[in-house]
Scaffold this motif. Sequence first.
Motif: not given
Lengths: 399, 142
Positions: A64, A389, A392
């Motif tokens: 991130f 996302s 992640q």
Amino acid sequence: MTKKLRMFQFLIYVFLFFGFLNLGVLKKPFDPKAGIFFGVLVVIIALTTWILKRFYPMGDRIIFLLTMLLCSIGIIMLYRLNIKLATKQLAWLLLGILAFLFVVLFLKRGLAQFARLKYVFLAGTIMFMSLATFIGYEILGAKNWVKIGPVSFQPSEFGKIFLILYLASALSNVNTRKKLIEPGIVISISLGFMVIQRDLGTALIIFAVSVTMVYLATSKKLYVLVSLGLFASGGAASYAMFDHIKRRIMIWHNPWPYVYNESYQLVQSMYAIATGGLFGRGLGMGHPGYVAVNESDFIFSVICEEMGLLMGFAILILHFLLFYRSIRSAIHAENNFSKLLTAGLSVMIATQTLVIVGGVTGFIPLTGITLPFVSSGGTSLLISFLSLSIIQKVSEGED
Amino acid sequence: MDFSSLSVVFRIVLVVLIFIIILYALKIISKDLKRGKPGKNLGWKLRMEYSADKSSLEDGEIIPIGSKLTIGRNKNNQMVLPSRAVSNFHAKIYFEDGRYMLEDMDSTNGTFVNGNRVDKKSLQPGDEIRISETVFTVTDDD
């Protein structure tokens, strides 16, 4: 580890501070909006990192932060070019991060369950890939935009994600050659639509992603060679058939005879990079106005002009590190679907970077796509964050 | 007063800063090249002592356990042992509360640690695990 990460985060704030201080002093007396931008970005980064740390301490937090660094460079440059665009980009960034957090926090554990939705993904792929062919309109030579009401977007951006989802689920249990036929047809159809829409950049990305995923799933070099052969013959065929492809190759091969016509964009971009030098001319000191589409496709050239070639290298290095971290979480993923999905998405982001940076520097034929996380562009940013996302999510390790 | 010419100074500051950040990131990232997943487990490995089928794994090969390792004949296992005497999902090794645990998943022919059939047992370095004909030892070497 945590202490080091905090320091890393702090350094990003320092970078943002100097970036926006610089932007602030460009206007007399001082531009307060730059301060607001700085504040908003710091709050976004701090809040998101806190949430990630609080709820998913095992997840990869570097991914991130690297992304935010890329977005920051992008927003600093956009602010310099056009404050309105930068504001829009900041709004999309907020939306992107909300989508990112939504997926990370609310997608229940076990990404593998989505492998069942193979045919939903298949339908999505075909729909989004074909959409612009029928109701699209042309921007800058590619017919790949669709307008629904007040919103216009590039359906192929969504198409790419659906294709990767579809391939991940179709290839996750390949054991016979027969099972490769269906994915092969879907890949060919998608590529065909991209060529019809003259979206060559996306076609190149689709090809790179598909070959990588097929190779990862089968570990047979033969398929890679066959695909490269097919790609070469397909490329030769479309070179013979389509004028715009001939033109692109011609410009790439030698841009100088057509400086005022076909290769104007490319030559201006190369001039911009050359005048910048290693450290650039300084924000607000260059002439980005000469570079066409300087807020999205050619943002790399403008960054090189004003912030220096070294900043350009930094963008490439940051993208490389992001790719490394994403592939690292793919390696640790526990099932084939998540593995293929993560690898596919990271390859997508990486190829996109290589294709556009190669394009604006004249290294490969120029094709208009965005530089992930840096270029202005709502759909592109949103899609990149959605891919991120999933990466992640996988980096947290499923259990 | 016009400060905009300060950009010439700022451009150097920004470039230097971004490379300090990159070096810093590399420093953090280089940490986990040495260990699989930092802080999550002890990084123990299995060493293949005797590979019954010779197809995929060779004698002396080192297999990192990570935080979880599943063993069985089914292709979805992380370690696949194609022998017929191995059950589809035969056993798993996982890291829990600071220890590595070996758990037999109701296999037909059993999992043996140092010669004794086990259902669930915590592992020590040097333990010898036998599944069908295949033998590994647990090792904590780097």
